[in-house]
Design a protein around this motif. Sequence first.
Motif, PDB file in Angstrom:
ATOM      1  N   ALA A   1      14.458  -5.201  -7.289  1.00 28.87           N
ATOM      2  CA  ALA A   1      13.628  -4.736  -6.168  1.00 28.87           C
ATOM      3  C   ALA A   1      13.106  -3.333  -6.425  1.00 28.87           C
ATOM      4  O   ALA A   1      11.926  -3.042  -6.175  1.00 28.87           O
TER       5      ALA A   1
ATOM      6  N   CYS B   1       9.199  -2.313  -6.668  1.00 30.53           N
ATOM      7  CA  CYS B   1       8.687  -1.302  -5.740  1.00 30.53           C
ATOM      8  C   CYS B   1       8.085  -0.118  -6.484  1.00 30.53           C
ATOM      9  O   CYS B   1       7.038   0.399  -6.103  1.00 30.53           O
TER      10      CYS B   1
ATOM     11  N   VAL C   1      -3.378  -3.107   0.460  1.00 30.69           N
ATOM     12  CA  VAL C   1      -2.820  -4.188   1.284  1.00 30.69           C
ATOM     13  C   VAL C   1      -2.578  -5.420   0.416  1.00 30.69           C
ATOM     14  O   VAL C   1      -1.545  -6.081   0.533  1.00 30.69           O
TER      15      VAL C   1
ATOM     16  N   LEU D   1       0.618  -5.118  -1.500  1.00 25.76           N
ATOM     17  CA  LEU D   1       1.763  -5.451  -0.650  1.00 25.76           C
ATOM     18  C   LEU D   1       1.875  -6.950  -0.435  1.00 25.76           C
ATOM     19  O   LEU D   1       2.974  -7.506  -0.453  1.00 25.76           O
ATOM     20  N   GLU D   2       0.749  -7.614  -0.246  1.00 21.55           N
ATOM     21  CA  GLU D   2       0.774  -9.059  -0.044  1.00 21.55           C
ATOM     22  C   GLU D   2       1.281  -9.780  -1.287  1.00 21.55           C
ATOM     23  O   GLU D   2       2.002 -10.780  -1.176  1.00 21.55           O
ATOM     24  N   GLU D   3       0.931  -9.270  -2.461  1.00 23.87           N
ATOM     25  CA  GLU D   3       1.425  -9.863  -3.705  1.00 23.87           C
ATOM     26  C   GLU D   3       2.947  -9.769  -3.794  1.00 23.87           C
ATOM     27  O   GLU D   3       3.589 -10.597  -4.432  1.00 23.87           O
ATOM     28  N   LEU D   4       3.510  -8.748  -3.149  1.00 23.44           N
ATOM     29  CA  LEU D   4       4.960  -8.565  -3.161  1.00 23.44           C
ATOM     30  C   LEU D   4       5.649  -9.397  -2.077  1.00 23.44           C
ATOM     31  O   LEU D   4       6.860  -9.398  -1.982  1.00 23.44           O
ATOM     32  N   GLY D   5       4.847 -10.070  -1.262  1.00 16.40           N
ATOM     33  CA  GLY D   5       5.418 -10.889  -0.209  1.00 16.40           C
ATOM     34  C   GLY D   5       5.374 -10.214   1.137  1.00 16.40           C
ATOM     35  O   GLY D   5       5.817 -10.769   2.134  1.00 16.40           O
ATOM     36  N   SER D   6       4.861  -9.001   1.210  1.00 20.50           N
ATOM     37  CA  SER D   6       4.705  -8.306   2.474  1.00 20.50           C
ATOM     38  C   SER D   6       3.344  -8.682   3.039  1.00 20.50           C
ATOM     39  O   SER D   6       2.568  -9.391   2.409  1.00 20.50           O
ATOM     40  N   HIS D   7       3.050  -8.239   4.227  1.00 21.34           N
ATOM     41  CA  HIS D   7       1.741  -8.524   4.797  1.00 21.34           C
ATOM     42  C   HIS D   7       1.342  -7.389   5.724  1.00 21.34           C
ATOM     43  O   HIS D   7       2.154  -6.544   6.077  1.00 21.34           O
ATOM     44  N   GLY D   8       0.098  -7.390   6.129  1.00 21.03           N
ATOM     45  CA  GLY D   8      -0.416  -6.332   6.985  1.00 21.03           C
ATOM     46  C   GLY D   8      -0.156  -6.544   8.452  1.00 21.03           C
ATOM     47  O   GLY D   8      -0.619  -5.773   9.276  1.00 21.03           O
ATOM     48  N   GLY D   9       0.563  -7.562   8.787  1.00 23.38           N
ATOM     49  CA  GLY D   9       0.832  -7.843  10.196  1.00 23.38           C
ATOM     50  C   GLY D   9      -0.430  -8.286  10.910  1.00 23.38           C
ATOM     51  O   GLY D   9      -1.408  -8.719  10.291  1.00 23.38           O
TER      52      GLY D   9
END
Length: 81
Positions: free
Chosen positions: A32, A36, A65, A68-76
């Motif tokens: 991780a 990161c 953004v 971040l999405e590629e990492l599995g996060s999202h912009g909400g």
Amino acid sequence: MELYKEILIEVLSRQEVEVRFPHFAVNPAEIAEGVCYRALERIRDILRDDTLSDEACFLKMEEIVRVLEELGSHGGTRHDF
């Protein structure tokens, strides 16, 4: 076939799942941290470009953004367009 799939998903969703990687020798925290760190480097590089106009800067923020999405996060909900 769709009903079959729905029934199968429902039945399986109630089952206990156990995932093991018996030969996985890498520390999950190290993985991780590495991911990161590389993402932060990419974001830093995007933001360092002082030649950008406001429109280009907006596009670069969109690029952040996407990182971040590629990492599995999202912009909400603020990034659902």
